[in-house]
Motif scaffolding. Structure first.
Motif, PDB file in Angstrom:
ATOM      1  N   ARG A 197       0.454   5.758  -0.125  1.00  0.00           N
ATOM      2  CA  ARG A 197      -0.562   6.695  -0.055  1.00  0.00           C
ATOM      3  C   ARG A 197       0.125   8.044  -0.725  1.00  0.00           C
ATOM      4  O   ARG A 197       1.377   8.519  -0.849  1.00  0.00           O
ATOM      5  CB  ARG A 197      -0.820   6.878   1.136  1.00  0.00           C
ATOM      6  CG  ARG A 197       0.177   7.569   2.138  1.00  0.00           C
ATOM      7  CD  ARG A 197      -0.387   7.328   3.536  1.00  0.00           C
ATOM      8  NE  ARG A 197       0.628   7.996   4.639  1.00  0.00           N
ATOM      9  CZ  ARG A 197       0.201   7.891   5.810  1.00  0.00           C
ATOM     10  NH1 ARG A 197      -0.413   7.409   6.676  1.00  0.00           N
ATOM     11  NH2 ARG A 197       1.243   8.347   6.815  1.00  0.00           N
ATOM     12  N   TRP A 227       0.751  -1.267  -0.053  1.00  0.00           N
ATOM     13  CA  TRP A 227       0.053   0.035  -0.034  1.00  0.00           C
ATOM     14  C   TRP A 227       0.880   1.303   0.061  1.00  0.00           C
ATOM     15  O   TRP A 227       1.946   1.437   0.692  1.00  0.00           O
ATOM     16  CB  TRP A 227      -1.031   0.040   1.314  1.00  0.00           C
ATOM     17  CG  TRP A 227      -1.946  -1.009   1.135  1.00  0.00           C
ATOM     18  CD1 TRP A 227      -1.916  -2.364   1.686  1.00  0.00           C
ATOM     19  CD2 TRP A 227      -3.419  -1.083   0.457  1.00  0.00           C
ATOM     20  NE1 TRP A 227      -3.205  -3.024   1.408  1.00  0.00           N
ATOM     21  CE2 TRP A 227      -3.867  -2.166   0.989  1.00  0.00           C
ATOM     22  CE3 TRP A 227      -3.790   0.073  -0.240  1.00  0.00           C
ATOM     23  CZ2 TRP A 227      -5.161  -2.564   0.553  1.00  0.00           C
ATOM     24  CZ3 TRP A 227      -5.077  -0.120  -0.499  1.00  0.00           C
ATOM     25  CH2 TRP A 227      -5.888  -1.515  -0.159  1.00  0.00           C
ATOM     26  N   TYR A 271      -5.243   6.112  -0.899  1.00  0.00           N
ATOM     27  CA  TYR A 271      -4.335   5.085  -0.780  1.00  0.00           C
ATOM     28  C   TYR A 271      -4.302   4.122  -1.951  1.00  0.00           C
ATOM     29  O   TYR A 271      -5.402   3.858  -2.543  1.00  0.00           O
ATOM     30  CB  TYR A 271      -4.678   4.231   0.689  1.00  0.00           C
ATOM     31  CG  TYR A 271      -4.339   4.849   1.653  1.00  0.00           C
ATOM     32  CD1 TYR A 271      -4.924   6.114   2.112  1.00  0.00           C
ATOM     33  CD2 TYR A 271      -3.548   4.268   2.712  1.00  0.00           C
ATOM     34  CE1 TYR A 271      -4.684   6.870   3.414  1.00  0.00           C
ATOM     35  CE2 TYR A 271      -2.977   4.892   3.781  1.00  0.00           C
ATOM     36  CZ  TYR A 271      -3.673   6.000   4.195  1.00  0.00           C
ATOM     37  OH  TYR A 271      -3.346   6.599   5.421  1.00  0.00           O
ATOM     38  N   ARG A 291       3.922  10.527  -3.600  1.00  0.00           N
ATOM     39  CA  ARG A 291       3.370   9.128  -3.265  1.00  0.00           C
ATOM     40  C   ARG A 291       4.241   8.466  -2.252  1.00  0.00           C
ATOM     41  O   ARG A 291       5.694   8.661  -2.464  1.00  0.00           O
ATOM     42  CB  ARG A 291       3.064   8.264  -4.533  1.00  0.00           C
ATOM     43  CG  ARG A 291       2.409   6.943  -3.989  1.00  0.00           C
ATOM     44  CD  ARG A 291       1.868   6.370  -5.253  1.00  0.00           C
ATOM     45  NE  ARG A 291       0.987   7.051  -6.142  1.00  0.00           N
ATOM     46  CZ  ARG A 291       0.239   6.538  -7.128  1.00  0.00           C
ATOM     47  NH1 ARG A 291       0.502   5.251  -7.387  1.00  0.00           N
ATOM     48  NH2 ARG A 291      -0.532   7.182  -7.793  1.00  0.00           N
TER      49      ARG A 291
END
Length: 120
Positions: A38, A36, A93, A45
């Protein structure tokens, strides 16, 4: 040929919890690392957490002890349990996975993103 579909984002108060899910589908031969990332408004990012196919995890310092990444290899799904959420966790996300298909070698795939907003 491969899709990553995220779900579970939303609006929650500080201190609350959310669970994100990301399911991979398509002509998948093998999934290697999943993770993951975000991206908050005006920022780059950043990595949140990753998990290898054997379950070895890695977390950003900012989420250690609050977030937990897990995967279900039978379902080609990765999860992110987020607890003790803070306003600074607000971001879109994105799910990421390193996948080889029946037609190509290992490639990086991204989901479409899911909004997480922490606000009172």
């Amino acid at each position: 040929q491969v899709q990553l579909v995220e779900s579970g984002g939303g609006l929650v108060q500080p201190g609350g919890s959310l669970r994100l899910s990301c399911a991979a589908s398509g002509s998948i031969f093998r999934i290697y690392a999943m993770g993951w990332y975000r991206q908050a408004p005006g920022k780059q990012r950043e990595l949140v957490a990753t998990i290898t196919s054997r379950g070895i995890t890695n977390y950003a310092d900012s989420v250690k002890g609050r977030f937990t990444i897990a995967r279900d290899n039978a379902k080609n799904t990765v999860y992110l349990q987020m607890d003790s959420l803070k306003p600074e966790d607000t971001a879109v996300y994105y799910c990421n996975a390193d996948i080889s298909t029946y037609f190509s070698g290992s490639e990086d795939y991204w989901g479409q993103g899911t909004q997480v907003t922490i606000s009172s």
